[in-house]
Design a protein around this motif. Structure first.
Motif: not given
Length: 131
Positions: A10-11, A55-56, A59, A63
């Protein structure tokens, strides 16, 4: 103690297969520490790259059931320490709670030739003491 290495689907995925994005260390009695590999992002300037990096990171943490407020340590590598103010302004957009412990370095260059910033973090999941 159990350690799991992960590249959450999801990342954003790592730049290559030579490393894992997240090391999750399960702690005795519950909770975990998340160690994130250094993150870089594409963009024409430091502010854009910094936003992409956070942002990463968000994410990757999500998760594993964590968020930016769970970060307890952050290490930042800038190719020009003169950009500290610009980077700091973006960091404050994302890290709005109590500031984590922190270290910022100037690095002559990073593994990706056009990268201006790289950030790695440690987050604590389910282990924060009650205030």
């Amino acid at each position: 103690m159990r350690v799991a290495l992960d590249n959450p689907a999801s990342a954003p995925q790592p730049a290559n297969s030579y490393y894992s994005q997240v090391a999750r260390v399960e702690l005795p009695g519950g909770g975990a520490l998340l160690y994130l590999s250094g993150q870089v992002a594409d963009g024409p300037d430091l502010a854009t790259q910094s936003r992409g990096v956070f942002e990463t990171i968000a994410a990757l943490l999500a998760a594993h059931g964590a968020g930016l407020d769970d970060i307890i340590n952050i290490r930042t590598y800038l190719t020009d320490i003169g950009g500290l103010g610009e980077y700091g302004a973006v960091r404050r957009e994302f890290l709005t709670g109590t500031a984590p412990t922190s270290m910022t370095f100037e690095a002559a260059r990073l593994f990706k030739p056009d990268a201006l910033v790289e950030v790695e973090v440690v987050a604590a999941v389910g282990t924060r003491a009650e205030a």
